[in-house]
Write a protein that holds these residues in place. Sequence first.
Motif, PDB file in Angstrom:
ATOM      1  N   ARG A 183       4.216 -14.834   7.997  1.00 56.01           N
ATOM      2  CA  ARG A 183       5.346 -15.252   7.153  1.00 56.01           C
ATOM      3  C   ARG A 183       5.761 -14.388   6.216  1.00 56.01           C
ATOM      4  N   ILE A 184       5.183 -13.294   5.779  1.00 53.08           N
ATOM      5  CA  ILE A 184       5.712 -12.451   5.014  1.00 53.08           C
ATOM      6  C   ILE A 184       6.098 -11.066   5.409  1.00 53.08           C
ATOM      7  N   GLU A 185       7.294 -10.724   4.931  1.00 54.63           N
ATOM      8  CA  GLU A 185       8.139  -9.641   5.290  1.00 54.63           C
ATOM      9  C   GLU A 185       8.058  -8.731   3.934  1.00 54.63           C
ATOM     10  N   ILE A 186       7.460  -7.353   4.463  1.00 48.96           N
ATOM     11  CA  ILE A 186       7.419  -6.093   3.427  1.00 48.96           C
ATOM     12  C   ILE A 186       8.590  -5.180   3.468  1.00 48.96           C
ATOM     13  N   ASN A 187       9.405  -4.997   2.509  1.00 46.90           N
ATOM     14  CA  ASN A 187      10.336  -4.091   2.301  1.00 46.90           C
ATOM     15  C   ASN A 187       9.951  -2.890   1.372  1.00 46.90           C
ATOM     16  N   TRP A 188      10.345  -1.589   1.960  1.00 48.09           N
ATOM     17  CA  TRP A 188       9.879  -0.542   1.073  1.00 48.09           C
ATOM     18  C   TRP A 188      10.767   0.207   0.705  1.00 48.09           C
ATOM     19  N   ALA A 189      10.868   0.769  -0.509  1.00 46.04           N
ATOM     20  CA  ALA A 189      11.939   1.671  -1.263  1.00 46.04           C
ATOM     21  C   ALA A 189      11.384   2.773  -1.971  1.00 46.04           C
ATOM     22  N   ILE A 190      10.522   3.596  -1.281  1.00 45.38           N
ATOM     23  CA  ILE A 190      10.126   4.742  -1.805  1.00 45.38           C
ATOM     24  C   ILE A 190      10.500   6.010  -1.237  1.00 45.38           C
ATOM     25  N   ALA A 191      11.171   7.147  -1.877  1.00 47.50           N
ATOM     26  CA  ALA A 191      11.737   8.188  -1.131  1.00 47.50           C
ATOM     27  C   ALA A 191      10.724   9.172  -1.339  1.00 47.50           C
ATOM     28  N   ASP A 192       9.798   9.313  -2.416  1.00 44.55           N
ATOM     29  CA  ASP A 192       8.968  10.409  -2.691  1.00 44.55           C
ATOM     30  C   ASP A 192       7.746  10.372  -1.453  1.00 44.55           C
ATOM     31  N   PRO A 193       7.298  11.383  -1.140  1.00 42.94           N
ATOM     32  CA  PRO A 193       6.065  11.300  -0.097  1.00 42.94           C
ATOM     33  C   PRO A 193       4.830  10.968  -0.639  1.00 42.94           C
ATOM     34  N   SER A 194       4.668  11.354  -1.964  1.00 43.40           N
ATOM     35  CA  SER A 194       3.591  11.193  -2.549  1.00 43.40           C
ATOM     36  C   SER A 194       3.639  10.700  -3.984  1.00 43.40           C
ATOM     37  N   LEU A 195       2.652  10.040  -5.000  1.00 45.54           N
ATOM     38  CA  LEU A 195       2.819   9.664  -6.126  1.00 45.54           C
ATOM     39  C   LEU A 195       1.539  10.073  -6.887  1.00 45.54           C
ATOM     40  N   PRO A 196       1.355  10.256  -8.148  1.00 45.59           N
ATOM     41  CA  PRO A 196       0.253  10.495  -9.040  1.00 45.59           C
ATOM     42  C   PRO A 196      -0.741   9.409  -8.571  1.00 45.59           C
ATOM     43  N   LYS A 197      -2.095   9.735  -8.815  1.00 37.25           N
ATOM     44  CA  LYS A 197      -3.022   8.894  -8.390  1.00 37.25           C
ATOM     45  C   LYS A 197      -2.795   7.603  -9.344  1.00 37.25           C
ATOM     46  N   PRO A 198      -2.651   7.854 -10.826  1.00 39.00           N
ATOM     47  CA  PRO A 198      -2.565   6.473 -11.691  1.00 39.00           C
ATOM     48  C   PRO A 198      -1.206   5.397 -11.207  1.00 39.00           C
ATOM     49  N   ALA A 199      -0.302   6.081 -10.474  1.00 39.66           N
ATOM     50  CA  ALA A 199       0.823   5.528 -10.217  1.00 39.66           C
ATOM     51  C   ALA A 199       0.538   4.609  -9.048  1.00 39.66           C
ATOM     52  N   VAL A 200      -0.088   5.201  -8.101  1.00 32.86           N
ATOM     53  CA  VAL A 200      -0.554   4.663  -6.774  1.00 32.86           C
ATOM     54  C   VAL A 200      -1.502   3.352  -7.139  1.00 32.86           C
ATOM     55  N   LYS A 201      -2.286   3.405  -7.947  1.00 34.42           N
ATOM     56  CA  LYS A 201      -3.395   2.539  -8.737  1.00 34.42           C
ATOM     57  C   LYS A 201      -2.607   1.248  -8.993  1.00 34.42           C
ATOM     58  N   VAL A 202      -1.516   1.514  -9.896  1.00 34.32           N
ATOM     59  CA  VAL A 202      -0.884   0.667 -10.356  1.00 34.32           C
ATOM     60  C   VAL A 202       0.184  -0.059  -9.451  1.00 34.32           C
ATOM     61  N   LEU A 203       0.536   0.642  -8.471  1.00 34.80           N
ATOM     62  CA  LEU A 203       1.677   0.187  -7.446  1.00 34.80           C
ATOM     63  C   LEU A 203       0.907  -0.823  -6.488  1.00 34.80           C
ATOM     64  N   LEU A 204      -0.429  -0.250  -6.181  1.00 35.57           N
ATOM     65  CA  LEU A 204      -1.222  -1.088  -5.228  1.00 35.57           C
ATOM     66  C   LEU A 204      -1.673  -2.542  -5.876  1.00 35.57           C
ATOM     67  N   ASN A 205      -2.065  -2.555  -7.273  1.00 36.37           N
ATOM     68  CA  ASN A 205      -2.413  -3.619  -7.839  1.00 36.37           C
ATOM     69  C   ASN A 205      -1.431  -4.648  -8.213  1.00 36.37           C
ATOM     70  N   LEU A 206      -0.040  -4.065  -8.287  1.00 37.08           N
ATOM     71  CA  LEU A 206       1.114  -5.249  -8.421  1.00 37.08           C
ATOM     72  C   LEU A 206       1.513  -5.554  -7.257  1.00 37.08           C
ATOM     73  N   ALA A 207       1.426  -4.721  -6.085  1.00 39.17           N
ATOM     74  CA  ALA A 207       1.640  -5.186  -4.762  1.00 39.17           C
ATOM     75  C   ALA A 207       0.662  -6.336  -4.432  1.00 39.17           C
ATOM     76  N   GLN A 208      -0.724  -6.182  -4.785  1.00 33.84           N
ATOM     77  CA  GLN A 208      -1.431  -7.353  -4.212  1.00 33.84           C
ATOM     78  C   GLN A 208      -1.301  -8.684  -5.024  1.00 33.84           C
ATOM     79  N   ILE A 209      -0.958  -8.532  -6.263  1.00 33.75           N
ATOM     80  CA  ILE A 209      -0.523  -9.749  -7.175  1.00 33.75           C
ATOM     81  C   ILE A 209       0.566 -10.334  -6.492  1.00 33.75           C
ATOM     82  N   ALA A 210       1.673  -9.613  -6.133  1.00 32.91           N
ATOM     83  CA  ALA A 210       2.813 -10.168  -5.583  1.00 32.91           C
ATOM     84  C   ALA A 210       2.556 -10.842  -4.267  1.00 32.91           C
TER      85      ALA A 210
END
Length: 217
Positions: free
Chosen positions: A95-122
């Motif tokens: 029942r969950i649809e995920i949409n991504w809007a990220i053009a960069d092929p990679s991001l700094p480790k801290p940014a990915v850590k924050v992104l993943l945690n925010l995504a899981q909270i959501a």
Amino acid sequence: MISQTDLAAMLCSRLCHDMLSPVGALANGLELLADEQDPEMRARCMELLEHSARISTDKLKFFRLAFGAAGGFGEAIPIDEAKAVIEALAADNKRIEINWAIADPSLPKPAVKVLLNLAQIALDALVRGGTLDIGAERRDGAVEIVARARGDRIAFDENIGRALQGDLAEGEITSRTAAAHMIAVVAEEMEGGLQYKLADGVLVLGAVLPEPDGMIG
């Protein structure tokens, strides 16, 4: 400020809590398999074991990137790695649809850590399903991140929001809010910030993180 030892202990408690169900299912499946002689039931036990093993693996991959050092990736992590772990966590919820809007092929480790945690909270907030939009963009020497949950019902503990913004008192930090507190510390160390907004049917989580020295551009 809460000690690093106490924060690590709370994050370990969170990890153990999240792993208890799939690992317990593995143990139960093995016990059933040892006693079961019927071929059809043994096949069902194997399906249970495979399912539980996949969930355990997916969770550990997430924890590695979201909480750990993510060794082997250097200073940046491919976005495909982040996408894979979030989509794996959501795979059993049709029942969950995920949409991504990220053009960069990679991001700094801290940014990915924050992104993943925010995504899981959501993701956790979408108790009745809905849409999860995840975006990130490099702009003016910073990484801007957003995770937006939209659904019929949003279940969100605002203590997590307070932890994200650094407004939670030390004595109020628990294993439930430890991950939010951790990324708030990450953002503070980078001289960035986190924020959230909760409205009817929508939860928006955001971050602005200056890029580490040597990675701008």
